[in-house]
Design an enzyme around this catalytic site. Sequence first.
Site, PDB file in Angstrom:
ATOM      1  N   SER A   7       0.858  -1.188   0.000  1.00 44.09           N
ATOM      2  CA  SER A   7       0.000   0.000   0.000  1.00 44.09           C
ATOM      3  C   SER A   7       0.889   1.231   0.000  1.00 44.09           C
ATOM      4  O   SER A   7       1.639   1.471   0.959  1.00 44.09           O
ATOM      5  CB  SER A   7      -0.889   0.004   1.243  1.00 44.09           C
ATOM      6  OG  SER A   7      -1.385   1.315   1.442  1.00 44.09           O
ATOM      7  N   HIS A  32      -1.042  -1.373  -4.350  1.00 44.07           N
ATOM      8  CA  HIS A  32      -2.336  -1.041  -3.744  1.00 44.07           C
ATOM      9  C   HIS A  32      -2.405   0.470  -3.500  1.00 44.07           C
ATOM     10  O   HIS A  32      -1.527   1.045  -2.843  1.00 44.07           O
ATOM     11  CB  HIS A  32      -2.465  -1.814  -2.430  1.00 44.07           C
ATOM     12  CG  HIS A  32      -3.776  -1.671  -1.738  1.00 44.07           C
ATOM     13  ND1 HIS A  32      -4.882  -2.409  -2.075  1.00 44.07           N
ATOM     14  CD2 HIS A  32      -4.156  -0.878  -0.700  1.00 44.07           C
ATOM     15  CE1 HIS A  32      -5.893  -2.092  -1.280  1.00 44.07           C
ATOM     16  NE2 HIS A  32      -5.479  -1.150  -0.440  1.00 44.07           N
ATOM     17  N   ASP A  34      -4.594   3.515  -2.002  1.00 41.66           N
ATOM     18  CA  ASP A  34      -5.689   3.835  -1.075  1.00 41.66           C
ATOM     19  C   ASP A  34      -6.235   5.227  -1.346  1.00 41.66           C
ATOM     20  O   ASP A  34      -5.538   6.221  -1.148  1.00 41.66           O
ATOM     21  CB  ASP A  34      -5.186   3.741   0.369  1.00 41.66           C
ATOM     22  CG  ASP A  34      -4.995   2.303   0.805  1.00 41.66           C
ATOM     23  OD1 ASP A  34      -5.946   1.520   0.658  1.00 41.66           O
ATOM     24  OD2 ASP A  34      -3.894   1.969   1.280  1.00 41.66           O
ATOM     25  N   MET A  36      -8.968   8.005  -0.389  1.00 47.51           N
ATOM     26  CA  MET A  36      -9.846   8.393   0.732  1.00 47.51           C
ATOM     27  C   MET A  36     -10.376   9.807   0.500  1.00 47.51           C
ATOM     28  O   MET A  36      -9.644  10.684   0.037  1.00 47.51           O
ATOM     29  CB  MET A  36      -9.059   8.353   2.039  1.00 47.51           C
ATOM     30  CG  MET A  36      -8.380   7.022   2.314  1.00 47.51           C
ATOM     31  SD  MET A  36      -7.631   6.988   3.952  1.00 47.51           S
ATOM     32  CE  MET A  36      -6.741   5.420   3.877  1.00 47.51           C
ATOM     33  N   HIS A  65      -8.216   1.031  -4.267  1.00 48.92           N
ATOM     34  CA  HIS A  65      -9.166   0.756  -3.177  1.00 48.92           C
ATOM     35  C   HIS A  65      -9.870   2.067  -2.865  1.00 48.92           C
ATOM     36  O   HIS A  65      -9.297   2.957  -2.237  1.00 48.92           O
ATOM     37  CB  HIS A  65      -8.356   0.212  -1.982  1.00 48.92           C
ATOM     38  CG  HIS A  65      -9.135   0.026  -0.729  1.00 48.92           C
ATOM     39  ND1 HIS A  65      -8.528  -0.187   0.500  1.00 48.92           N
ATOM     40  CD2 HIS A  65     -10.467   0.012  -0.487  1.00 48.92           C
ATOM     41  CE1 HIS A  65      -9.453  -0.309   1.431  1.00 48.92           C
ATOM     42  NE2 HIS A  65     -10.633  -0.183   0.867  1.00 48.92           N
ATOM     43  N   MET A  67     -12.096   4.277  -0.942  1.00 49.55           N
ATOM     44  CA  MET A  67     -12.786   4.485   0.344  1.00 49.55           C
ATOM     45  C   MET A  67     -13.478   5.843   0.239  1.00 49.55           C
ATOM     46  O   MET A  67     -13.094   6.822   0.897  1.00 49.55           O
ATOM     47  CB  MET A  67     -11.761   4.457   1.487  1.00 49.55           C
ATOM     48  CG  MET A  67     -11.250   3.049   1.767  1.00 49.55           C
ATOM     49  SD  MET A  67      -9.705   3.028   2.703  1.00 49.55           S
ATOM     50  CE  MET A  67      -8.537   3.190   1.358  1.00 49.55           C
ATOM     51  N   MET A 136     -11.336  -6.140   4.993  1.00 47.47           N
ATOM     52  CA  MET A 136     -10.591  -5.180   5.816  1.00 47.47           C
ATOM     53  C   MET A 136     -10.315  -5.808   7.178  1.00 47.47           C
ATOM     54  O   MET A 136     -11.231  -6.253   7.872  1.00 47.47           O
ATOM     55  CB  MET A 136     -11.399  -3.891   6.017  1.00 47.47           C
ATOM     56  CG  MET A 136     -11.522  -3.009   4.793  1.00 47.47           C
ATOM     57  SD  MET A 136      -9.963  -2.578   3.980  1.00 47.47           S
ATOM     58  CE  MET A 136      -9.087  -1.717   5.293  1.00 47.47           C
ATOM     59  N   GLY A 143      -3.041   3.929   7.965  1.00 48.19           N
ATOM     60  CA  GLY A 143      -2.073   2.842   8.014  1.00 48.19           C
ATOM     61  C   GLY A 143      -1.642   2.624   9.460  1.00 48.19           C
ATOM     62  O   GLY A 143      -1.948   3.422  10.348  1.00 48.19           O
ATOM     63  N   ASP A 174      -6.454  -6.609   4.001  1.00 47.18           N
ATOM     64  CA  ASP A 174      -5.845  -5.272   4.086  1.00 47.18           C
ATOM     65  C   ASP A 174      -5.938  -4.730   5.508  1.00 47.18           C
ATOM     66  O   ASP A 174      -7.033  -4.546   6.040  1.00 47.18           O
ATOM     67  CB  ASP A 174      -6.605  -4.353   3.109  1.00 47.18           C
ATOM     68  CG  ASP A 174      -6.057  -2.940   3.045  1.00 47.18           C
ATOM     69  OD1 ASP A 174      -5.027  -2.657   3.675  1.00 47.18           O
ATOM     70  OD2 ASP A 174      -6.682  -2.131   2.327  1.00 47.18           O
TER      71      ASP A 174
HETATM   72  C1  DX5 Z   1      -6.363   1.472   5.459  1.00 43.70           C
HETATM   73  C2  DX5 Z   1      -5.828   1.137   4.085  1.00 43.70           C
HETATM   74  C3  DX5 Z   1      -4.714   0.194   4.100  1.00 43.70           C
HETATM   75  C4  DX5 Z   1      -3.483   0.663   4.830  1.00 43.70           C
HETATM   76  C5  DX5 Z   1      -2.767  -0.535   5.364  1.00 43.70           C
HETATM   77  O1  DX5 Z   1      -7.536   2.185   5.335  1.00 43.70           O
HETATM   78  O2  DX5 Z   1      -6.863   0.605   3.276  1.00 43.70           O
HETATM   79  O3  DX5 Z   1      -4.383  -0.220   2.778  1.00 43.70           O
HETATM   80  O4  DX5 Z   1      -2.623   1.392   4.024  1.00 43.70           O
HETATM   81  O5  DX5 Z   1      -1.714  -0.097   6.156  1.00 43.70           O
HETATM   82  P1  DX5 Z   1      -0.984  -1.088   7.164  1.00 43.70           P
HETATM   83  O6  DX5 Z   1      -0.423  -2.210   6.356  1.00 43.70           O
HETATM   84  O7  DX5 Z   1       0.087  -0.212   7.767  1.00 43.70           O
HETATM   85  O8  DX5 Z   1      -2.006  -1.544   8.157  1.00 43.70           O
HETATM   86 ZN    ZN Z   2      -6.386  -0.352   1.292  1.00 44.72          ZN
END
Ligand code: DX5
Ligand code: ZN
Length: 246
Positions: A7, A32, A34, A36, A65, A67, A136, A143, A174
């Site tokens: 990610s 990946h 993310d 948001m 992904h 969100m 999830m 993260g 994830d």
């Molecule tokens: C959280 C994201 C993840 C995140 C994972 O909302 O969708 O992809 O980056 O980070 P780690 O691996 O640090 O938990």
């Molecule tokens: Zn993600």
Amino acid sequence: MIELAPSILSADFARLGAEAQAAVEGGATVLHVDVMDGHFVPNITIGPPVVASLRKVSKVPLDCHLMIERPDEFIPAFAEAGADWISVHQEACIHLDRTLHLIAAHGCKPGVVINPATPVHALDEVLPLVHHVLVMSVNPGFGGQTFIRSSLKKIELLSRIRESRQLGFRIEVDGGIHHETVADVVRAGAEILVAGSAIFEQGDPSESARQLLKSALHAAKQPVQGLSSAVPGGVAGDGGSSLSLP
Ligand code: DX5
Ligand code: ZN
């Protein structure tokens, strides 16, 4: 087949191309991304221009992904930017079937995501439509959070459903994936492993990717035993009661 999907959320955005490339050199086969919006999740990250920039420097599939609320409005822009896979949250889509078809109509592989509080059975009707299901294992938004163990039985349940219904979707996980959790998710049946902080916040992303993939592949060769007993509720249902707050 186990695949590692770093990610980029945890990467140094000023050096994004080099960091992504380093992770791929370490064995990552998917990136990946993310996305948001500050509404569906309490954080804001990146949009299509970053996907377009990554597309220029990397050949591996870009796994976007989303969100975000109202994903239908943004799917065309992500597809245009070069996304290969686009996943949307079940919780964010009023007309999930329509949204998944929209992703496919734009030439991308459709995926569906469920939050820790959403049961696997909420996906019963759309499983034949998706390329991947993303479970999830943290609440989305950040993260570096703690892995929620009740996600393991959801992965197991998905794997059983896939077998019994003879479907072809892949299972992705994830959140909170690192050396202490990767073996359990692989044994539960996850095949695409998203990891952010474990790849980009431990020094060399290349070496971190190599080591995490090695642990995952090692776990994949071990016999499955005793996993369900470690998870309250076992695999009989997908409601579960184990809680882990960040
Ligand atoms: C959280 C994201 C993840 C995140 C994972 O909302 O969708 O992809 O980056 O980070 P780690 O691996 O640090 O938990
Ligand atoms: Zn993600």
